[in-house]
Every structure is written in structure tokens, then in C-alpha cells.
Enzyme design. Structure first.
Site, short mmCIF file in Angstrom:
data_model
loop_
_atom_site.label_atom_id
_atom_site.label_comp_id
_atom_site.label_asym_id
_atom_site.label_seq_id
_atom_site.Cartn_x
_atom_site.Cartn_y
_atom_site.Cartn_z
N LYS A 47 0.66 -1.12 0.00
CA LYS A 47 -0.11 0.05 -0.02
C LYS A 47 0.94 1.22 0.12
O LYS A 47 1.93 1.27 0.62
CB LYS A 47 -0.67 0.08 1.08
CG LYS A 47 -1.75 0.95 1.45
CD LYS A 47 -2.66 1.19 2.60
CE LYS A 47 -3.67 2.28 2.77
NZ LYS A 47 -4.58 1.96 3.98
N SER A 65 -9.47 2.05 2.61
CA SER A 65 -8.31 2.51 2.10
C SER A 65 -7.18 1.69 1.63
O SER A 65 -6.28 2.20 0.71
CB SER A 65 -7.66 3.59 3.16
OG SER A 65 -7.20 2.78 4.31
N SER A 79 -9.61 -0.92 7.14
CA SER A 79 -9.11 -0.84 6.09
C SER A 79 -8.26 -1.89 5.43
O SER A 79 -8.17 -1.79 4.23
CB SER A 79 -8.04 0.58 6.05
OG SER A 79 -8.86 1.56 6.35
#
Length: 480
Positions: free
Chosen positions: A104, A183, A207
Site C-alpha cells: 500500500k 483505504s 481498511s
């Protein structure tokens, strides 16, 4: 949306075309076990695996927007792994050695890749060191494939799920009209669509769990501090955690084994959580009979709706307390992260807000604004109100989930998707999401097993046994 249908058809056709070029190894849906076997019997090299994933990204990413950037050094890292494996006489074939990993885009890497949380404000910034989990990945021999698209600023700046200024809007590969959720949607999408076998996400509240459920992958949100947060663009140190998102429980557990442990740059949290790491690691808990003898609770309000007055009031308290505490913690934590960068054009939250104001079209200020960022900037540290909120959150956790599980002697609670994410978040508790099925439109849903701090061994037993008994997951079809 005709253009989505055309792109979906092209994506499926490209998958079919690519599937025929395996040279004896089946790349699609390849597990780490299959990859290890390929390395051992000579049907696979790290270079071929990286090329496959890079090809998948080039084919699918124009549609799915799951990957924000690929590592120009990935093929060189793969070639080095192949050479070292050959010179070792084939001994370097296990773990993460030579396996590509997508991170990420809030997990720092000291290499050619950017670390930006999806924002142009941090484009070109230079970190001083790899994030703690990246250090462990490199020690394990993993290949850093690239960065996955997050919701910008991990959705502390409220945007559409999966949107960032740098990466655009990511899409759910099962149903392009469904939310990718959360996210860490980029890592979830990438794992689901075979852009990588291994991805890492981060979670403050939902998330990892939510995009894992909605993209039909396995996500592990570890106990707070089990994995280091150093070098991760923060929201709040009370809740932030890093965990794997993969297609199977076994793969996710093997990644977890590689990334847990003490880090001097996150000493307090990792030091406190180190006592939970079992001798021999987590892989030993992959048991097909792992459900046997387990006591699992189904909290009221999750599968039966949230209409109960008590549940609604409880959620309101959680939301209010979390926000009061998190906005001050975000400002303090982000300012500390930005100040520690070797180079950056923004050095504070105030600079980020000013950058967004100067680039309103690029950052879509008209659509999303930046109210949360401004509210956080207007705080003045952890004062009496924030301390009271933090104390109340601890009381809610102790009197809620912790009390329930101890009184009922539960090994886990089970909920739909990421319904329990807030309860797990405020106490730093772990959770594992496993694919559970698909609705009539083909959109996935998941099941979440949650527990108290350090309950990873029993959660892994439960999640693995459920996965092996149900065998639900199937590859995406890119339905418009």
C-alpha cells in the site's frame, strides 16, 4: 456504462490469452505453496513470476487502478533471487524468497518508489529508511513489486473508497459498480485480480478487513504492535496496524510470519506485542480441524441489523470518541512523519492543506473538500478533552468486546464483512476476513473472525478450517 463493459470484456480476453502462456506453471491463482513447488522443480523462476505480474498490471490496471506505481528494480531483484537460489543448490525456495509483494502506498521504501498516501503533495519525497515491515520483507528475500493505490491519506481526508489523486478511482474486479471498500482497496483488488499473490495493507478501522471482504481475499488485521508501524504514513498510533492481504489463509499466514516482531523505531508497541508471537510461528496453526472445540460468539446487531437502540448509541459513542482523539493524534503523528523525511516539499499538515488549496482540480477539492484535515490542524495536541476521549474508548473496549469474550469464554466472535472493525480497532484487537460468498450481482462478501489481543493462533485455526470447509473463493469476472 458502455465503456466499462468494453474494458471489462477486454480484461477478460486478456486474461484468457495470458493463461495460455504458462510454460508448465499455472500462474493464475498461484498460491505460495505452488510457487515454492515451481521454484523447487524448475518450472518457475522469480523473473518469470515478476514478468507475469507486471504483465497483469499493464493489462488490467488501466481499468482497475489498483496499482499506483511499479518498481523499476523489480526484475533485477528477481534475477538476483534466481541467481542466489541456483547457487544455493535449490535451498532458497521457501518463505517469501523471490516472491513479489505489492505494498500500500503509505508504506515507505528507500528505493526508486514514491511513498505518498496517494497524494501529489508527497510525490518526490524521500524517506530516510525502509518501513519496519519492508525491512523484514527484504530480509526474507521478497521482491518489492510496487505500490498499491490507497484511498488518499487512508481516507482521513474523506474521499470515495479507493480514490486517490495519484492513482485515480480503483474498481472492484468482481463487479465494477460495487465499492472496493476501504483505504487498502488497491492491495485487495491487486490480490484478487492476480496482479500479485502477496500484498500488504494497513488498517486504522476497517481498511484491511473491508476491502478483503468486498474483493474476495483473505485479510489479517494483526494485534496492535505485532507488526511495526515505523515508516508508515500514520493516522493514530493507538489503532494503526499493518497486515497481509492474499488469496488464501495459508498465504496470508506465511506473510504474517515474515513481518511480525520487534522494531526499535516502533519500540513501545512492538515490544509490548512481542509476547504474543508464538514459538515456531503462525503456520503451525493452519489446521483443517481448527474449528473443533472452539467457542464462537455472534454479537447481536451484526447479522441481525443495527436497529437496536443500544447498538446505535454504542456506535455513536465510538464515533464521537474516536474522532475527538484521532484528529489530534493525526496532526501530531503526521507532522512527526513529515519532519523525519529526508526531502519533502510539505513538512506539516498545514503544508498539505496549503498544497491542496493550491491544486484544487488535481486534488478534487470541489468533490471531497478537506474538512477533516482542517479540523485536525485546528487541534492543539492531546489536551483534557482528548485524554478523556481516549480514556472513554478504553472503557468502552473493556466493558464491551473484552468483557463479552472473557465472560463467555469465547475463542472468537464472528460477524459479516467488517462489521466489527470499530470494536476491534479501539482495543487493538486482531481480526481475519475470509471470503464467504457472492451476491446476485457477483459482488463478494466475507466473514470476519475477531478476538482479543494475541488471539491470532486461534483465529488462524478457525479461519483456515472455515476456508478449507467452504472453498468459496473464485477468480473475478469483471462484471460492469
Amino acid at each position: 456504462m458502455p465503456w466499462l463493459r468494453l474494458q471489462a470484456v477486454a480484461a477478460v480476453l486478456s486474461l484468457v490469452a495470458a493463461a495460455g502462456v504458462s510454460h508448465g506453471f499455472e500462474f493464475h491463482e498461484a498460491t505460495m505453496e505452488a510457487i515454492h513447488l515451481g521454484f523447487s522443480n524448475g518450472s518457475l523462476t522469480s523473473t518469470a513470476l515478476v514478468r507475469f505480474y507486471l504483465d497483469q498490471i499493464s493489462r488490467l490496471n488501466p481499468l482497475l487502478r489498483a496499482v499506483i506505481e511499479v518498481n523499476p528494480d523489480a526484475l533485477r531483484q528477481a534475477a538476483r533471487a534466481d541467481a542466489q537460489r541456483a547457487s544455493s543448490g535449490g535451498r532458497l525456495t521457501g518463505g517469501l524468497y523471490g516472491i513479489p509483494v505489492l505494498l500500500k502506498d503509505n508504506i515507505a521504501t528507500l528505493d526508486a518508489l514514491n511513498t505518498t498516501a496517494g497524494s501529489f503533495a508527497l510525490l518526490g519525497s524521500v524517506v530516510k529508511r525502509d518501513a519496519g515491515v519492508v525491512v523484514r520483507l527484504r530480509q526474507a528475500g521478497a521482491v518489492v513489486l510496487g505500490k498499491a493505490n490507497p484511498s488518499e491519506w487512508s481516507n482521513f481526508r474523506v474521499v470515495d473508497s479507493g480514490w486517490s489523486a495519484r492513482g485515480g478511482q480503483s474498481l472492484n474486479p468482481y463487479n465494477l459498480s460495487s465499492t472496493p471498500c476501504g483505504s487498502s482497496s488497491g492491495p485487495g483488488i491487486a490480490a484478487a485480480a492476480n496482479m500479485a499473490a502477496v500484498t500488504l495493507g494497513t488498517e486504522t478501522d476497517g481498511s484491511i478487513l473491508c476491502p478483503s471482504a468486498w474483493n474476495s481475499v483473505v485479510g489479517i488485521k494483526p494485534t496492535l504492535g505485532l507488526t511495526s508501524r515505523s515508516g508508515v504514513i500514520p493516522i493514530t498510533p493507538r489503532q494503526d496496524t499493518v497486515g497481509p492481504m492474499c488469496r488464501t489463509v495459508s498465504d496470508a499466514v506465511q506473510v504474517l510470519d515474515a513481518i511480525v516482531g520487534y522494531d526499535a523505531f516502533d519500540a513501545a508497541a512492538t515490544g509490548a506485542a512481542s509476547k504474543y508471537i508464538p514459538a515456531g510461528g503462525y503456520k503451525q496453526f493452519l489446521k483443517k480441524d481448527g474449528l473443533r472445540g472452539k467457542r464462537i460468539g455472534v454479537p447481536n446487531g451484526f447479522f441481525q441489523g443495527f436497529g437496536e437502540t443500544e447498538m446505535r448509541v454504542y456506535e455513536q459513542h465510538l464515533t464521537t470518541m474516536r474522532w475527538i482523539a484521532a484528529r489530534a493524534e493525526f496532526k501530531l503523528s503526521l507532522n512527526a512523519y513529515l519532519a523525519d523525511l529526508r526531502y519533502s516539499r510539505v513538512r506539516s499538515l498545514a503544508d498539505v492543506i496549503a498544497f491542496n488549496n493550491a491544486n484544487p482540480v488535481q486534488e478534487r477539492l470541489k468533490d471531497f473538500g478537506q474538512a477533516n484535515l482542517i479540523a485536525a490542524e485546528n487541534t492543539n495536541g492531546i489536551g483534557p478533552m482528548e485524554r478523556a476521549a481516549i480514556r472513554r474508548l478504553k472503557e468502552l473496549s473493556a466493558g464491551g468486546l473484552e468483557r463479552l469474550m472473557k465472560e463467555r469464554q469465547l475463542d472468537a466472535i464472528v460477524t459479516s464483512d467488517s462489521s466489527a472493525s470499530s470494536l476491534l480497532a479501539i482495543g487493538g484487537h486482531p481480526g481475519i476476513v475470509v471470503p464467504a460468498g457472492y451476491d446476485q450481482q457477483g459482488a463478494p462478501f466475507g466473514i470476519c473472525f475477531g478476538g482479543l489481543q494475541g488471539y491470532e493462533p486461534r483465529l488462524i485455526e478457525i479461519a483456515y478450517a472455515f476456508e478449507q470447509a467452504t472453498n468459496v473463493r473464485r477468480p473475478p469476472l469483471f462484471k460492469p
